[in-house]
Design a protein around this motif. Structure first.
Motif, mmCIF file in Angstrom:
data_model
loop_
_atom_site.group_PDB
_atom_site.id
_atom_site.type_symbol
_atom_site.label_atom_id
_atom_site.label_comp_id
_atom_site.label_asym_id
_atom_site.label_seq_id
_atom_site.Cartn_x
_atom_site.Cartn_y
_atom_site.Cartn_z
ATOM 1 N N VAL A 9 -5.502 9.933 4.077
ATOM 2 C CA VAL A 9 -5.182 8.849 5.000
ATOM 3 C C VAL A 9 -4.368 7.797 4.262
ATOM 4 O O VAL A 9 -4.723 7.381 3.162
ATOM 5 N N GLU A 31 0.867 -1.182 0.000
ATOM 6 C CA GLU A 31 0.000 0.000 0.000
ATOM 7 C C GLU A 31 0.902 1.230 0.000
ATOM 8 O O GLU A 31 2.125 1.104 -0.003
ATOM 9 N N ASN A 82 1.843 7.206 6.254
ATOM 10 C CA ASN A 82 0.655 7.085 7.108
ATOM 11 C C ASN A 82 -0.356 8.187 6.816
ATOM 12 O O ASN A 82 -1.526 8.053 7.153
ATOM 13 N N GLY A 83 0.096 9.242 6.218
ATOM 14 C CA GLY A 83 -0.796 10.332 5.866
ATOM 15 C C GLY A 83 -0.091 11.335 4.981
ATOM 16 O O GLY A 83 1.138 11.313 4.841
ATOM 17 N N ILE A 101 6.206 7.127 12.010
ATOM 18 C CA ILE A 101 5.094 7.302 11.088
ATOM 19 C C ILE A 101 5.522 8.365 10.085
ATOM 20 O O ILE A 101 6.295 9.266 10.406
ATOM 21 N N ARG A 126 -1.405 4.460 5.399
ATOM 22 C CA ARG A 126 -1.383 3.244 6.227
ATOM 23 C C ARG A 126 -1.876 3.571 7.622
ATOM 24 O O ARG A 126 -1.656 4.669 8.112
ATOM 25 N N SER A 127 -2.475 2.590 8.264
ATOM 26 C CA SER A 127 -2.870 2.821 9.650
ATOM 27 C C SER A 127 -1.591 3.006 10.479
ATOM 28 O O SER A 127 -0.523 2.484 10.123
ATOM 29 N N ILE A 128 -1.701 3.750 11.550
ATOM 30 C CA ILE A 128 -0.530 4.066 12.369
ATOM 31 C C ILE A 128 0.095 2.809 12.966
ATOM 32 O O ILE A 128 1.296 2.758 13.172
ATOM 33 N N GLY A 129 -0.667 1.762 13.175
ATOM 34 C CA GLY A 129 -0.132 0.519 13.719
ATOM 35 C C GLY A 129 0.668 -0.310 12.733
ATOM 36 O O GLY A 129 1.366 -1.235 13.122
ATOM 37 N N LYS A 130 0.580 0.031 11.441
ATOM 38 C CA LYS A 130 1.308 -0.722 10.418
ATOM 39 C C LYS A 130 2.665 -0.085 10.158
ATOM 40 O O LYS A 130 2.805 1.136 10.143
ATOM 41 N N TRP A 174 -0.365 14.267 15.856
ATOM 42 C CA TRP A 174 0.284 12.964 15.994
ATOM 43 C C TRP A 174 1.173 12.933 17.235
ATOM 44 O O TRP A 174 1.216 11.925 17.940
#
Length: 161
Positions: A56, A38, A42-43, A75, A58-62, A103
């Motif tokens: 948006v 992807e 992250n943003g 991030i 990737r999710s922050i956890g990825k 963030w």
């Protein structure tokens, strides 16, 4: 899982066409040409039809794929535009400050750990390969402005509760 301790700022190094979204094209390129699962970040922010838009990623956890040696502990936030050859527009600067501050608050990241991609090279002990987030992006000035933005955001959160 990614537990961020840094925010790494980037620029796309491509001009923002300001009419249509560049984000989807960048995402498509990273997936099809670079083999990423992807978009790397992250943003991001970009101008679309005269409006600055937050995108948006990737999710922050990825774990991201935006800064070698820092992906599993950071991030990534990208501004669409070429800030090697062009000055950073004031609105882009302000929105990047706001997103970075949010963030930092959400993840407990101190302002001194908001870094430019170019700074990751020195921190890894290797030669600098690029000037990302751009030659005209003053990271010292950005970090100096960040504590005030964080304080304003925290005050707004307190006032709103």
């Amino acid at each position: 899982m990614n537990i961020p301790e840094f925010v790494v700022l980037h620029h796309s190094y491509s001009p923002d066409n300001k009419i249509t979204s560049n984000w989807e094209g960048m995402e498509r390129y990273q997936i099809t040409e670079r083999g990423m699962s992807e978009i790397a970040y992250n943003g991001g922010i970009e101008e679309v039809n005269g409006v600055l838009v937050y995108k948006v990623g990737r999710s922050i956890g990825k774990v991201g794929e935006h800064a070698l040696g820092f992906n599993s502990r950071s991030i990534g936030l990208v501004a669409i535009g070429n800030f090697d050859d062009n000055p950073v527009p004031d609105l882009v600067w302000k929105v990047m400050l706001k997103v970075s501050a949010a963030w930092c608050i959400l993840l407990g990241i101190p302002p001194e750990k908001v870094i430019g991609h170019r700074e990751t090279y020195k921190m890894r002990g290797v030669p600098v390969e690029k000037q990302c987030p751009g030659k005209s992006w003053d990271m010292n000035k950005f970090r100096a402005e960040l504590p005030d933005r964080i304080a304003l955001m925290k005050a707004a959160l307190i006032m709103g509760s």
